[in-house]
Write a protein that holds these residues in place. Structure first.
Motif, PDB file in Angstrom:
ATOM      1  N   ILE A  47      -8.151   5.820   3.995  1.00  0.00           N
ATOM      2  CA  ILE A  47      -8.641   6.694   5.076  1.00  0.00           C
ATOM      3  C   ILE A  47      -9.303   5.842   6.167  1.00  0.00           C
ATOM      4  CG2 ILE A  47     -10.347   8.497   5.666  1.00  0.00           C
ATOM      5  CD1 ILE A  47      -9.864   9.633   2.793  1.00  0.00           C
ATOM      6  N   PHE A  48     -10.107   4.852   5.732  1.00  0.00           N
ATOM      7  CA  PHE A  48     -10.815   3.988   6.675  1.00  0.00           C
ATOM      8  C   PHE A  48      -9.833   3.171   7.535  1.00  0.00           C
ATOM      9  CE2 PHE A  48     -12.790  -0.206   7.561  1.00  0.00           C
ATOM     10  CZ  PHE A  48     -13.805   0.216   8.411  1.00  0.00           C
ATOM     11  N   LEU A  49      -8.838   2.568   6.888  1.00  0.00           N
ATOM     12  CA  LEU A  49      -7.847   1.751   7.618  1.00  0.00           C
ATOM     13  C   LEU A  49      -7.085   2.587   8.642  1.00  0.00           C
ATOM     14  CD1 LEU A  49      -6.238  -0.504   4.841  1.00  0.00           C
ATOM     15  CD2 LEU A  49      -7.705  -1.262   6.715  1.00  0.00           C
ATOM     16  N   ILE A  50      -6.664   3.790   8.211  1.00  0.00           N
ATOM     17  CA  ILE A  50      -5.898   4.663   9.115  1.00  0.00           C
ATOM     18  C   ILE A  50      -6.769   5.089  10.301  1.00  0.00           C
ATOM     19  CG2 ILE A  50      -4.766   6.946   9.290  1.00  0.00           C
ATOM     20  CD1 ILE A  50      -3.814   6.460   6.333  1.00  0.00           C
ATOM     21  N   TYR A  51      -8.068   5.272  10.039  1.00  0.00           N
ATOM     22  CA  TYR A  51      -8.983   5.702  11.102  1.00  0.00           C
ATOM     23  C   TYR A  51      -9.239   4.577  12.115  1.00  0.00           C
ATOM     24  CZ  TYR A  51     -13.234   7.457  13.331  1.00  0.00           C
ATOM     25  OH  TYR A  51     -14.170   7.866  14.253  1.00  0.00           O
ATOM     26  N   VAL A  52      -9.425   3.333  11.613  1.00  0.00           N
ATOM     27  CA  VAL A  52      -9.836   2.251  12.535  1.00  0.00           C
ATOM     28  C   VAL A  52      -8.681   1.504  13.205  1.00  0.00           C
ATOM     29  CG1 VAL A  52     -12.047   1.841  11.375  1.00  0.00           C
ATOM     30  CG2 VAL A  52     -10.059   0.493  10.689  1.00  0.00           C
ATOM     31  N   ASP A  53      -7.487   1.509  12.594  1.00  0.00           N
ATOM     32  CA  ASP A  53      -6.397   0.724  13.182  1.00  0.00           C
ATOM     33  C   ASP A  53      -5.519   1.589  14.090  1.00  0.00           C
ATOM     34  OD1 ASP A  53      -3.954  -0.775  13.609  1.00  0.00           O
ATOM     35  OD2 ASP A  53      -4.676  -2.123  12.029  1.00  0.00           O
ATOM     36  N   ARG A  55      -2.706   1.101  15.372  1.00  0.00           N
ATOM     37  CA  ARG A  55      -1.266   1.086  15.035  1.00  0.00           C
ATOM     38  C   ARG A  55      -0.916   2.127  13.974  1.00  0.00           C
ATOM     39  NH1 ARG A  55      -0.380  -4.952  13.326  1.00  0.00           N
ATOM     40  NH2 ARG A  55      -2.312  -4.380  12.272  1.00  0.00           N
ATOM     41  N   LEU A  56      -1.933   2.593  13.264  1.00  0.00           N
ATOM     42  CA  LEU A  56      -1.683   3.589  12.212  1.00  0.00           C
ATOM     43  C   LEU A  56      -1.966   5.014  12.708  1.00  0.00           C
ATOM     44  CD1 LEU A  56      -3.188   1.775   9.080  1.00  0.00           C
ATOM     45  CD2 LEU A  56      -0.865   1.676   9.941  1.00  0.00           C
ATOM     46  N   HIS A  57      -2.151   5.169  14.018  1.00  0.00           N
ATOM     47  CA  HIS A  57      -2.394   6.513  14.562  1.00  0.00           C
ATOM     48  C   HIS A  57      -1.059   7.201  14.872  1.00  0.00           C
ATOM     49  CE1 HIS A  57      -6.785   5.389  15.838  1.00  0.00           C
ATOM     50  NE2 HIS A  57      -6.572   5.355  14.534  1.00  0.00           N
ATOM     51  N   THR A  58      -0.289   7.434  13.814  1.00  0.00           N
ATOM     52  CA  THR A  58       1.015   8.110  13.948  1.00  0.00           C
ATOM     53  C   THR A  58       1.009   9.314  13.008  1.00  0.00           C
ATOM     54  OG1 THR A  58       2.009   6.855  12.144  1.00  0.00           O
ATOM     55  CG2 THR A  58       2.164   5.872  14.349  1.00  0.00           C
ATOM     56  N   TYR A  61       0.897   8.553   9.132  1.00  0.00           N
ATOM     57  CA  TYR A  61      -0.383   8.073   8.597  1.00  0.00           C
ATOM     58  C   TYR A  61      -1.476   9.132   8.690  1.00  0.00           C
ATOM     59  CZ  TYR A  61       1.922   3.640   8.174  1.00  0.00           C
ATOM     60  OH  TYR A  61       2.808   2.660   7.802  1.00  0.00           O
ATOM     61  N   PHE A  62      -1.363  10.004   9.662  1.00  0.00           N
ATOM     62  CA  PHE A  62      -2.312  11.122   9.752  1.00  0.00           C
ATOM     63  C   PHE A  62      -2.164  12.002   8.509  1.00  0.00           C
ATOM     64  CE2 PHE A  62      -3.052  15.583  11.387  1.00  0.00           C
ATOM     65  CZ  PHE A  62      -4.433  15.504  11.317  1.00  0.00           C
ATOM     66  N   PHE A  63      -0.904  12.304   8.135  1.00  0.00           N
ATOM     67  CA  PHE A  63      -0.666  13.100   6.915  1.00  0.00           C
ATOM     68  C   PHE A  63      -1.170  12.357   5.683  1.00  0.00           C
ATOM     69  CE2 PHE A  63       3.224  14.875   9.316  1.00  0.00           C
ATOM     70  CZ  PHE A  63       2.452  15.867   9.896  1.00  0.00           C
ATOM     71  N   LEU A  64      -0.949  11.047   5.683  1.00  0.00           N
ATOM     72  CA  LEU A  64      -1.353  10.219   4.552  1.00  0.00           C
ATOM     73  C   LEU A  64      -2.876  10.217   4.392  1.00  0.00           C
ATOM     74  CD1 LEU A  64       0.000   8.632   2.431  1.00  0.00           C
ATOM     75  CD2 LEU A  64       0.095   6.644   3.935  1.00  0.00           C
ATOM     76  N   SER A  65      -3.604  10.200   5.532  1.00  0.00           N
ATOM     77  CA  SER A  65      -5.074  10.221   5.455  1.00  0.00           C
ATOM     78  C   SER A  65      -5.549  11.555   4.880  1.00  0.00           C
ATOM     79  CB  SER A  65      -5.691   9.968   6.830  1.00  0.00           C
ATOM     80  OG  SER A  65      -5.465  11.069   7.688  1.00  0.00           O
ATOM     81  N   GLU A 297       2.874  -2.007   7.291  1.00  0.00           N
ATOM     82  CA  GLU A 297       1.903  -1.679   8.342  1.00  0.00           C
ATOM     83  C   GLU A 297       0.491  -1.542   7.777  1.00  0.00           C
ATOM     84  OE1 GLU A 297       4.402   1.416   9.261  1.00  0.00           O
ATOM     85  OE2 GLU A 297       5.067   0.676  11.210  1.00  0.00           O
ATOM     86  N   VAL A 298       0.384  -0.889   6.609  1.00  0.00           N
ATOM     87  CA  VAL A 298      -0.938  -0.726   5.987  1.00  0.00           C
ATOM     88  C   VAL A 298      -1.463  -2.087   5.530  1.00  0.00           C
ATOM     89  CG1 VAL A 298      -2.207   0.310   4.051  1.00  0.00           C
ATOM     90  CG2 VAL A 298      -0.522   1.653   5.287  1.00  0.00           C
ATOM     91  N   MET A 299      -0.595  -2.901   4.919  1.00  0.00           N
ATOM     92  CA  MET A 299      -1.020  -4.233   4.463  1.00  0.00           C
ATOM     93  C   MET A 299      -1.426  -5.091   5.657  1.00  0.00           C
ATOM     94  SD  MET A 299      -1.005  -3.818   1.324  1.00  0.00           S
ATOM     95  CE  MET A 299      -1.357  -5.419   0.624  1.00  0.00           C
ATOM     96  N   GLY A 300      -0.718  -4.928   6.771  1.00  0.00           N
ATOM     97  CA  GLY A 300      -1.045  -5.655   8.009  1.00  0.00           C
ATOM     98  C   GLY A 300      -2.430  -5.273   8.512  1.00  0.00           C
ATOM     99  N   ALA A 301      -2.733  -3.976   8.480  1.00  0.00           N
ATOM    100  CA  ALA A 301      -4.047  -3.480   8.926  1.00  0.00           C
ATOM    101  C   ALA A 301      -5.149  -4.023   8.024  1.00  0.00           C
ATOM    102  CB  ALA A 301      -4.060  -1.954   8.904  1.00  0.00           C
ATOM    103  N   LEU A 302      -4.854  -4.098   6.708  1.00  0.00           N
ATOM    104  CA  LEU A 302      -5.838  -4.618   5.750  1.00  0.00           C
ATOM    105  C   LEU A 302      -6.088  -6.103   6.010  1.00  0.00           C
ATOM    106  CD1 LEU A 302      -7.555  -3.999   3.256  1.00  0.00           C
ATOM    107  CD2 LEU A 302      -5.593  -4.519   1.832  1.00  0.00           C
ATOM    108  N   ARG A 303      -5.001  -6.867   6.207  1.00  0.00           N
ATOM    109  CA  ARG A 303      -5.145  -8.310   6.491  1.00  0.00           C
ATOM    110  C   ARG A 303      -5.945  -8.540   7.772  1.00  0.00           C
ATOM    111  NH1 ARG A 303      -0.121  -8.928   3.937  1.00  0.00           N
ATOM    112  NH2 ARG A 303       1.025  -8.381   5.839  1.00  0.00           N
TER     113      ARG A 303
END
Length: 315
Positions: A47-53, A55-58, A61-65, A297-303
């Motif tokens: 949830i945190f990664l999707i909120y702050v990155d 590139r994940l504002h699609t 990822y919104f559904f995933l959060s 994309e998620v792993m990229g945001a984490l890195r």
């Protein structure tokens, strides 16, 4: 309502739980607590990664959060109470506490089931109609999809909670489960609950089979579209995203169908308890792992987040 509150202040239920204090069960309990911790951390992180990155504002990822949020509330509805009962030896739960568990559980399972179905439709639109995707999956549509999933679950949870808690309960009031599971609770009612159980069975067929049929139809179309893709890279990416979604769906629906769509004579409390662990604890842990580890994309945001922390720490 007065009767409800009056009854609730004096009487509760006893949750028999799933573990005894044998050596094997202590190991199993520890394993469940590890899974619970991973589920908590995994969903909060996602949830945190999707909120702050950005590139994940699609839509995906919104559904995933939202799925992670549902999983987060689901694991916190039953596991902490189960752990507290096991560790303290106090197995009682208040009447109101039991009602809240039923309401939350039904709400979250219903919402998640519907959201998984609508997420399959989102993948279908993304892969089969990529040019129209921004229009078909506009912000308004995404909010409507998520809002309807939550609303459907909340209404369903409230109705079932009110009906179940207005039945009179008598005898030992021992619930053969590790949380106030509706079917286990109805066995203790002093009144005939068969009409309500049949209505629940019909609702479960509708709630499980409707999203499931959307998923099957969406994936049949997706598979056709993927096979016609010219680029091997695009095909690989599409299959990776879809296979992770299908894994999550199979776990969730497999367990839910096993519990709620079996004829009554084939039900055994011991089986139900084990399968309940599956989708109240295991699926919420696996969802973030399935969706993030299989996803560049998620792993990229984490890195990116970890790199930023390293730079801050160096300074």
């Amino acid at each position: 309502m007065g009767k409800w509150l009056n009854q609730s202040s004096t009487d509760g239920f006893i949750l028999l739980g799933i573990f005894s204090h044998s050596q094997t069960d202590l190991v199993l309990f520890s394993a469940v607590m590890v899974v619970f911790t991973v589920a908590l951390c995994g969903n909060v992180l996602l949830i945190f990664l999707i909120y702050v990155d950005p590139r994940l504002h699609t839509p995906m990822y919104f559904f995933l959060s939202q799925l992670s949020l549902m999983d987060l509330v689901l694991v916190c509805t039953n596991v902490p109470k189960m752990a507290a009962s096991f560790l303290s030896g106090r197995k009682s739960i208040s009447f109101v506490g039991c009602g809240i568990q039923i309401g939350l559980f039904v709400c979250l399972v219903g919402s998640e089931g519907l959201l998984l179905g609508l997420m399959a439709y989102d993948r279908y639109v993304a892969i089969s109609h990529p040019l129209h995707y921004p229009i078909l999956m506009s912000q308004r549509v995404c909010l409507q999809i998520v809002g309807s999933s939550w609303a459907f679950g909340i209404i369903d949870g409230l109705i079932q909670m009110v009906v179940v808690m207005t039945f009179p309960y008598c005898g030992l009031r021992e619930v053969d489960h590790f949380f106030c599971e509706m079917l286990s609770l109805l066995k203790l009612a002093c009144k005939d609950t068969s009409i309500f159980e049949n209505v629940i069975f019909a609702c479960c067929i509708f709630m499980l089979l409707l999203p499931f049929s959307i998923i099957v139809a969406s994936y049949a179309r997706i598979l056709g579209a993927v096979l016609h893709m010219r680029s091997a890279q695009a095909r690989k990416k599409a299959l990776a995203t879809c296979s992770s979604h299908l894994t999550a769906v199979s776990l969730f629906y497999g367990a839910a169908m096993f519990i709620y769509l079996r004829p009554r004579r084939y039900r055994a409390p011991s089986h139900d308890k084990v399968v309940s662990v599956f989708y109240t604890v295991l699926t919420p842990m696996l969802n973030p792992l399935i969706y993030s580890l299989r996803n560049q994309e998620v792993m990229g945001a984490l890195r990116k987040g970890l790199d930023r922390r390293r730079i801050v720490n160096h300074h």
